[in-house]
Scaffold this motif. Structure first.
Motif, PDB file in Angstrom:
ATOM      1  N   GLU B  49       0.840  -1.177   0.000  1.00 58.66           N
ATOM      2  CA  GLU B  49       0.000   0.000   0.000  1.00 58.66           C
ATOM      3  C   GLU B  49       0.887   1.243   0.000  1.00 58.66           C
ATOM      4  OE1 GLU B  49      -3.108  -0.109   2.896  1.00 58.66           O
ATOM      5  OE2 GLU B  49      -3.982   1.800   2.211  1.00 58.66           O
ATOM      6  N   VAL B  50       0.434   2.272  -0.729  1.00 55.05           N
ATOM      7  CA  VAL B  50       1.157   3.533  -0.773  1.00 55.05           C
ATOM      8  C   VAL B  50       0.230   4.662  -0.365  1.00 55.05           C
ATOM      9  CG1 VAL B  50       2.808   2.762  -2.534  1.00 55.05           C
ATOM     10  CG2 VAL B  50       0.676   3.853  -3.249  1.00 55.05           C
ATOM     11  N   GLU B  51       0.823   5.798  -0.016  1.00 55.16           N
ATOM     12  CA  GLU B  51       0.056   6.924   0.496  1.00 55.16           C
ATOM     13  C   GLU B  51      -0.814   7.555  -0.594  1.00 55.16           C
ATOM     14  OE1 GLU B  51       0.839   7.734   3.993  1.00 55.16           O
ATOM     15  OE2 GLU B  51      -1.176   8.520   3.649  1.00 55.16           O
ATOM     16  N   SER B  52      -0.239   7.710  -1.796  1.00 57.24           N
ATOM     17  CA  SER B  52      -0.960   8.355  -2.901  1.00 57.24           C
ATOM     18  C   SER B  52      -0.201   8.096  -4.194  1.00 57.24           C
ATOM     19  CB  SER B  52      -1.037   9.863  -2.656  1.00 57.24           C
ATOM     20  OG  SER B  52       0.175  10.496  -3.036  1.00 57.24           O
ATOM     21  N   ASP B  90       3.871   1.537   8.371  1.00 54.41           N
ATOM     22  CA  ASP B  90       5.123   1.520   9.139  1.00 54.41           C
ATOM     23  C   ASP B  90       5.488   0.132   9.638  1.00 54.41           C
ATOM     24  OD1 ASP B  90       4.527   4.787  10.610  1.00 54.41           O
ATOM     25  OD2 ASP B  90       5.656   4.190   8.829  1.00 54.41           O
ATOM     26  N   LYS B  91       4.518  -0.753   9.688  1.00 57.98           N
ATOM     27  CA  LYS B  91       4.807  -2.114  10.159  1.00 57.98           C
ATOM     28  C   LYS B  91       5.419  -2.968   9.047  1.00 57.98           C
ATOM     29  CE  LYS B  91       1.374  -2.316  13.798  1.00 57.98           C
ATOM     30  NZ  LYS B  91       0.103  -2.839  14.268  1.00 57.98           N
ATOM     31  N   GLU B  92       5.318  -2.504   7.845  1.00 55.59           N
ATOM     32  CA  GLU B  92       5.937  -3.220   6.703  1.00 55.59           C
ATOM     33  C   GLU B  92       6.635  -2.147   5.872  1.00 55.59           C
ATOM     34  OE1 GLU B  92       2.320  -6.482   6.291  1.00 55.59           O
ATOM     35  OE2 GLU B  92       2.451  -4.796   4.912  1.00 55.59           O
ATOM     36  N   LEU B  93       7.818  -1.793   6.316  1.00 57.57           N
ATOM     37  CA  LEU B  93       8.533  -0.673   5.694  1.00 57.57           C
ATOM     38  C   LEU B  93       9.064  -1.051   4.316  1.00 57.57           C
ATOM     39  CD1 LEU B  93      10.792   0.983   8.414  1.00 57.57           C
ATOM     40  CD2 LEU B  93       9.062   2.084   7.013  1.00 57.57           C
ATOM     41  N   VAL B  94       8.663  -0.292   3.310  1.00 53.35           N
ATOM     42  CA  VAL B  94       9.210  -0.491   1.969  1.00 53.35           C
ATOM     43  C   VAL B  94       9.975   0.781   1.624  1.00 53.35           C
ATOM     44  CG1 VAL B  94       8.722  -0.998  -0.444  1.00 53.35           C
ATOM     45  CG2 VAL B  94       7.230  -1.909   1.345  1.00 53.35           C
ATOM     46  N   VAL B 110      12.663  -4.146   2.232  1.00 56.24           N
ATOM     47  CA  VAL B 110      11.398  -4.367   2.926  1.00 56.24           C
ATOM     48  C   VAL B 110      11.727  -4.905   4.306  1.00 56.24           C
ATOM     49  CG1 VAL B 110       9.202  -5.607   2.928  1.00 56.24           C
ATOM     50  CG2 VAL B 110      10.256  -4.957   0.759  1.00 56.24           C
ATOM     51  N   GLN B 111      11.144  -4.289   5.305  1.00 60.04           N
ATOM     52  CA  GLN B 111      11.347  -4.799   6.666  1.00 60.04           C
ATOM     53  C   GLN B 111      10.020  -4.800   7.395  1.00 60.04           C
ATOM     54  OE1 GLN B 111      13.757  -2.714   9.838  1.00 60.04           O
ATOM     55  NE2 GLN B 111      15.011  -4.542   9.584  1.00 60.04           N
ATOM     56  N   THR B 112       9.702  -5.931   8.016  1.00 59.58           N
ATOM     57  CA  THR B 112       8.444  -6.047   8.748  1.00 59.58           C
ATOM     58  C   THR B 112       8.662  -5.683  10.207  1.00 59.58           C
ATOM     59  OG1 THR B 112       8.764  -8.339   9.388  1.00 59.58           O
ATOM     60  CG2 THR B 112       7.778  -7.946   7.220  1.00 59.58           C
ATOM     61  N   ALA B 113       7.552  -5.602  10.934  1.00 60.54           N
ATOM     62  CA  ALA B 113       7.613  -5.257  12.360  1.00 60.54           C
ATOM     63  C   ALA B 113       8.387  -6.312  13.148  1.00 60.54           C
ATOM     64  CB  ALA B 113       6.205  -5.115  12.928  1.00 60.54           C
ATOM     65  N   THR B 114       8.417  -7.526  12.631  1.00 59.18           N
ATOM     66  CA  THR B 114       9.150  -8.606  13.316  1.00 59.18           C
ATOM     67  C   THR B 114      10.585  -8.693  12.810  1.00 59.18           C
ATOM     68  OG1 THR B 114       8.343 -10.172  11.670  1.00 59.18           O
ATOM     69  CG2 THR B 114       7.091  -9.985  13.724  1.00 59.18           C
ATOM     70  N   LYS B 115      11.007  -7.674  12.092  1.00 60.28           N
ATOM     71  CA  LYS B 115      12.389  -7.547  11.615  1.00 60.28           C
ATOM     72  C   LYS B 115      12.751  -8.515  10.501  1.00 60.28           C
ATOM     73  CE  LYS B 115      13.162  -4.302  14.556  1.00 60.28           C
ATOM     74  NZ  LYS B 115      12.865  -2.941  14.115  1.00 60.28           N
ATOM     75  N   LEU B 116      11.766  -9.147   9.895  1.00 56.49           N
ATOM     76  CA  LEU B 116      12.072  -9.919   8.689  1.00 56.49           C
ATOM     77  C   LEU B 116      12.508  -8.918   7.633  1.00 56.49           C
ATOM     78  CD1 LEU B 116      11.936 -12.502   6.916  1.00 56.49           C
ATOM     79  CD2 LEU B 116       9.589 -11.875   6.396  1.00 56.49           C
ATOM     80  N   THR B 117      13.658  -9.129   7.005  1.00 54.01           N
ATOM     81  CA  THR B 117      14.214  -8.165   6.064  1.00 54.01           C
ATOM     82  C   THR B 117      14.434  -8.820   4.708  1.00 54.01           C
ATOM     83  OG1 THR B 117      15.352  -7.060   7.896  1.00 54.01           O
ATOM     84  CG2 THR B 117      16.100  -6.531   5.673  1.00 54.01           C
TER      85      THR B 117
END
Lengths: 75, 147
Positions: B49-52, B90-94, B110-117
């Motif tokens: 998902e993106v902001e706009s 923010d929980k799935e930073l791209v 890509v980094q998830t909240a659980t630090k999967l990178t």
């Protein structure tokens, strides 16, 4: 086998090509373009003997797929 | 409660394709104002998902920045790392990350909240093709007019 898009309307009332997620098979999770008969078209890159082509997934990928070339003909 | 992404009907807003790269921008076909991007490369597929739709402009500007610096100043390329967050959540930073070693090398991280990178390196021909795909998608977005 030309692509005839399934259309909906966006918030401005303009036609928009519907997209759906493949639910079954190795391409599960990919988003593709929906045609007028409900099949989902996703792009597949050249591999083996096949050039770049479209994978046309039936029933969300549950019933296999047809490879279609850029000329609209099944491969 | 906001519907999950899978529950939403989506429609295509913009698309760009060059070489082995394709960029799609979708919008939710509902009252929800939500946007989604797919980036596909030779060895990667991301949907987020993106902001706009402005994210396409921002990504292009970010990738093109190295060329501007080279031609304007001819100075040594800044060694400072630079990042652009392109995902909304923010929980799935791209993030797009500029390399500080080579001016034409970037990373899609890509980094998830659980630090999967998960990181993809692209540069050279891939960078040129991704830029081209983004440019084509930008034309579609610009044709759509203001949000």
């Amino acid at each position: 086998m030309p692509f005839i898009p399934k259309l909906d309307k966006n918030k401005k009332g303009e036609p928009i090509i519907v997209k759906k997620t493949i639910q079954h098979g190795p391409k599960k999770g990919k988003k593709g373009y929906v045609d007028s008969s409900g099949k989902i078209w996703i792009r597949d890159r050249a591999h083996g003997d096949y050039p770049d082509h479209w994978d046309v997934q039936e029933n969300g990928g549950k019933m296999g797929r047809t490879r279609v070339g850029d000329d609209g003909e099944p491969l | 409660m906001k519907p999950s992404e899978d529950d939403l009907s989506r429609g295509l807003v913009a698309v760009g394709s060059a070489g082995g790269w394709q960029v799609d921008l979708d919008e939710a076909i509902s009252d929800d104002e939500r946007w989604f991007m797919q980036i596909e490369g030779p060895s990667v597929y991301l949907n987020f998902e993106v902001e706009s739709p402005r994210v396409i402009d921002k990504a292009l500007e970010f990738l093109m920045k190295r060329k501007k610096a080279d031609s304007e100043s001819r100075r040594r390329w800044s060694r400072k790392n630079d990042e652009l967050k392109i995902g909304k959540c923010d929980k799935e930073l791209v993030t797009l990350v500029r390399d500080d070693e080579f001016a034409d090398r970037y990373f899609l991280a890509v980094q998830t909240a659980t630090k999967l990178t998960f990181r993809v390196t692209f540069g050279g021909k891939d960078l040129v093709q991704l830029e081209s795909a983004l440019r084509q998608a930008k034309i579609d977005v610009d044709d759509e007019g203001p949000e």
